[in-house]
Design an enzyme around this catalytic site. Structure first.
Site, mmCIF file in Angstrom:
data_model
loop_
_atom_site.group_PDB
_atom_site.id
_atom_site.type_symbol
_atom_site.label_atom_id
_atom_site.label_comp_id
_atom_site.label_asym_id
_atom_site.label_seq_id
_atom_site.Cartn_x
_atom_site.Cartn_y
_atom_site.Cartn_z
ATOM 1 N N ARG A 53 45.928 42.464 44.811
ATOM 2 C CA ARG A 53 47.116 41.597 44.819
ATOM 3 C C ARG A 53 48.382 42.417 45.039
ATOM 4 N NH1 ARG A 53 45.461 39.318 39.114
ATOM 5 N NH2 ARG A 53 43.476 39.899 40.046
ATOM 6 N N LYS A 67 36.236 51.291 37.056
ATOM 7 C CA LYS A 67 35.080 50.396 37.077
ATOM 8 C C LYS A 67 33.897 51.064 36.374
ATOM 9 C CE LYS A 67 36.257 47.890 41.290
ATOM 10 N NZ LYS A 67 36.433 46.573 40.634
HETATM 11 N N1 BES Z 1 37.690 44.654 44.472
HETATM 12 C C1 BES Z 1 37.672 44.022 43.214
HETATM 13 C C2 BES Z 1 37.024 42.639 43.240
HETATM 14 C C3 BES Z 1 35.561 42.583 43.581
HETATM 15 C C4 BES Z 1 34.628 42.540 42.561
HETATM 16 C C5 BES Z 1 35.142 42.498 44.875
HETATM 17 C C6 BES Z 1 33.278 42.462 42.879
HETATM 18 C C7 BES Z 1 33.799 42.426 45.189
HETATM 19 C C8 BES Z 1 32.867 42.400 44.177
HETATM 20 C C9 BES Z 1 39.100 43.841 42.673
HETATM 21 O O1 BES Z 1 40.017 44.789 43.074
HETATM 22 C C10 BES Z 1 39.012 43.874 41.184
HETATM 23 O O2 BES Z 1 38.620 44.867 40.671
HETATM 24 N N2 BES Z 1 39.369 42.772 40.543
HETATM 25 C C11 BES Z 1 39.360 42.663 39.148
HETATM 26 C C12 BES Z 1 40.652 42.027 38.735
HETATM 27 C C13 BES Z 1 40.950 42.144 37.287
HETATM 28 C C14 BES Z 1 41.093 43.569 36.862
HETATM 29 C C15 BES Z 1 42.220 41.381 36.971
HETATM 30 C C16 BES Z 1 38.197 41.778 38.703
HETATM 31 O O3 BES Z 1 37.958 40.754 39.326
HETATM 32 O O4 BES Z 1 37.510 42.143 37.777
HETATM 33 ZN ZN ZN Z 2 40.086 46.518 41.875
#
Ligand code: BES
Ligand code: ZN
Ligand code: ZN
Length: 500
Positions: free
Chosen positions: A351, A277
């Site tokens: 997921r 991230k």
């Molecule tokens: N934990 C995150 C989603 C999230 C984002 C929760 C902001 C709370 C606030 C999740 O694991 C994630 O990183 N999702 C990605 C998925 C993508 C890489 C397919 C996303 O939504 O960017």
């Molecule tokens: Zn994630």
């Protein structure tokens, strides 16, 4: 804590009385009419002058200046009588709770009948009162050496109503249980990742089990290896904290049938892994176990109210870290169901852990499933921060969950999963599935992926990435964790199979 009475003497010495007032020209009735008479019609005068008003959520404090034993009247505006809903009334109580807290009072009287309408009857109003006051009173203790938390909380509630006292008392207690469980969920979510590891989450679940007599099972890494939980293990691979698969069972029926499976994403910190991230995107990822917190909150309510239902709660828990042993993009892993997954993005870890948890819940006999997860940033883009994203493979089960969400005041909005969406998660040259089919319809891709593991079992997926944390305070709590979906899940369980 709560006392309920019919007989009511306005000369009783009390610090304040909370009264509901509707937006209508009609004169006061009941207890307020009597109070008005004792105050020589001054309340009517204030009402006519617009100083006391029924505008939704307005708060007006009136000193009784020695005319009554009660020192202050706190008028809570309820808007139009016909439009009053359970949600408005809960928020109105939240607002009243704030006002009373600001006055640093510890005891209050409630003129319950002033909040009752044709649609919102006494038992609903008393539930909303107890729940709203609990929610509004929440504060996260935090870790400052010096705290500036309010030292006074309201400890005594005297409720005045014509209604059956025992029933009101029971309803108040249930309302309080709902509020407290949401607050427990909030605290779990607000707790940082170093202080709430998977092991801590498992310990918390065991404590709940001991308190309520649930059957508890914690799977360790060795167990997961034996069971082939390759998806959860992959996410944990880079971590020095052991993973836990937490299962709680509540049996409220004679036989273990019609089992509802509640599955909650329990990522205690999400760095994104090698698909790391950004430095601003990573902050706040301690809240990536909001789904697990909602499930644990729901189990607290279920433990307290003991419905005649069967529930299995499953929480896959780990952090998502980077190290020489971490999983990486291009890896192919095998989930517990046997399906192989090409990992295209290690940040789509939710997921993966849910895939194994859903399979495990089904193995434990779940006939109906709800999974709750802070799954995608995409759901925030799609629906913002007030609506939870919902997806399903079963219209009837979805209707039940949706109904519970209305009652809980936790709105959700349906997103579709088309056959084409399913094709996209199945699109991999070397595996059965891929975990990140590209940025179009992010939230839907997350749902579609989990759906591959729910298979034919009726299932609802709730993406709470936008609703689990609030950036601003509301009438029903401070900024930070909201504890969203604990109440919806508990209500869906409680109401399951009952037609209403
Ligand atoms: N934990 C995150 C989603 C999230 C984002 C929760 C902001 C709370 C606030 C999740 O694991 C994630 O990183 N999702 C990605 C998925 C993508 C890489 C397919 C996303 O939504 O960017
Ligand atoms: Zn994630
Ligand atoms: Zn995540």
């Amino acid at each position: 804590m709560y006392t309920v009475s019919k007989e009511f003497n306005l000369d009783t010495i009390a610090e304040c009385m909370v009264v509901g007032v509707f937006d209508k020209p009609a004169p006061f009735t009941g207890v307020i009419q009597t109070a008005d008479e004792k105050m020589d019609g001054q309340l009517t005068e204030l009402f006519k002058a617009g100083d006391i008003q029924g505008k939704k959520k307005s708060i007006v404090k009136v000193h009784t200046l020695g005319k009554l034993g009660i020192k202050r009247l706190v008028f809570v505006g309820l808007g139009k009588e016909k439009e009053l809903t359970f949600e408005t009334i809960r928020e109105a109580f939240g607002k009243a709770a704030k006002a009373v807290k600001e006055m640093r009072l510890t005891k209050l009287l409630l003129a319950l009948d002033s909040f009752v309408t044709e649609k919102v009857e006494e038992l609903d109003a008393s539930h909303a009162f107890a729940e709203g006051f609990e929610l509004a009173a929440y504060q996260f203790t935090g870790y400052k050496q010096k705290t500036n938390l309010a030292d006074k909380t309201i400890e005594e509630f005297a409720i005045v109503t014509e209604y059956d006292q025992e029933e009101i008392l029971a309803s108040l207690k249930v309302g309080r249980v709902f509020g407290k469980a949401v607050n427990s969920a909030r605290t779990l979510v607000n707790t940082p990742g170093n202080l709430l590891t998977s092991t801590d989450m498992a310990d918390y679940a065991i404590q709940l089990a001991e308190r309520y007599g649930f059957e508890a099972e914690i799977l360790e890494k060795e167990d997961m290896l034996k069971l082939g939980m390759g998806a959860l293990l992959a996410v944990n691979q880079g971590s020095s904290e052991p993973p836990k698969m937490i299962t709680l069972k509540y049996q409220g029926k004679d036989e273990w049938k019609d089992v509802i499976g509640l599955v909650g994403k329990g990522i205690t910190f999400d760095t994104g892994g090698y698909s790391i991230k950004t430095k601003s995107g990573i902050v706040g990822m301690k809240t990536d176990m909001g789904g697990a917190a909602a499930v644990l909150g729901a189990m607290e309510i279920i433990g307290e109210i003991q419905p005649e239902q069967n529930v299995v709660a499953v929480i896959p828990s780990t952090d998502n870290m980077i190290s020489g042993t971490a999983f990486k993009p291009d890896d192919v892993i095998t989930a517990m169901s046997g399906k192989t997954i090409e990992v295209l993005n290690t940040d789509a870890e939710g997921r993966l852990v849910l895939a194994d948890a859903v399979t495990y819940a089904k193995q434990h006999g779940a006939d109906y499933l709800v999974d709750v997860a802070t799954l995608t940033g995409g759901v925030i883009t799609a629906l913002g921060n007030d609506m939870t994203g919902a997806m399903t493979n079963d219209e009837e089960w979805f209707e039940e969950v949706l109904q519970a969400s209305y009652e809980a005041g936790e709105p959700m909005w349906r997103l579709p999963i088309t056959e084409k969406d399913k094709e996209r998660v199945r699109n991999s040259k070397i595996a059965d599935l891929n975990n990140s089919p590209g940025s179009a319809g992010h939230a839907i891709m997350g749902g579609a992926f989990i759906g591959e593991f729910a298979e034919k079992t009726p299932w609802v997926h709730l993406d709470i990435a936008g609703t689990s944390v609030a950036s601003q305070s509301s009438d029903l709590g401070p900024s930070g964790a909201t504890g969203v979906m604990a109440r919806t899940l508990a209500l869906a369980v409680e109401r399951f199979g009952t037609e209403e």
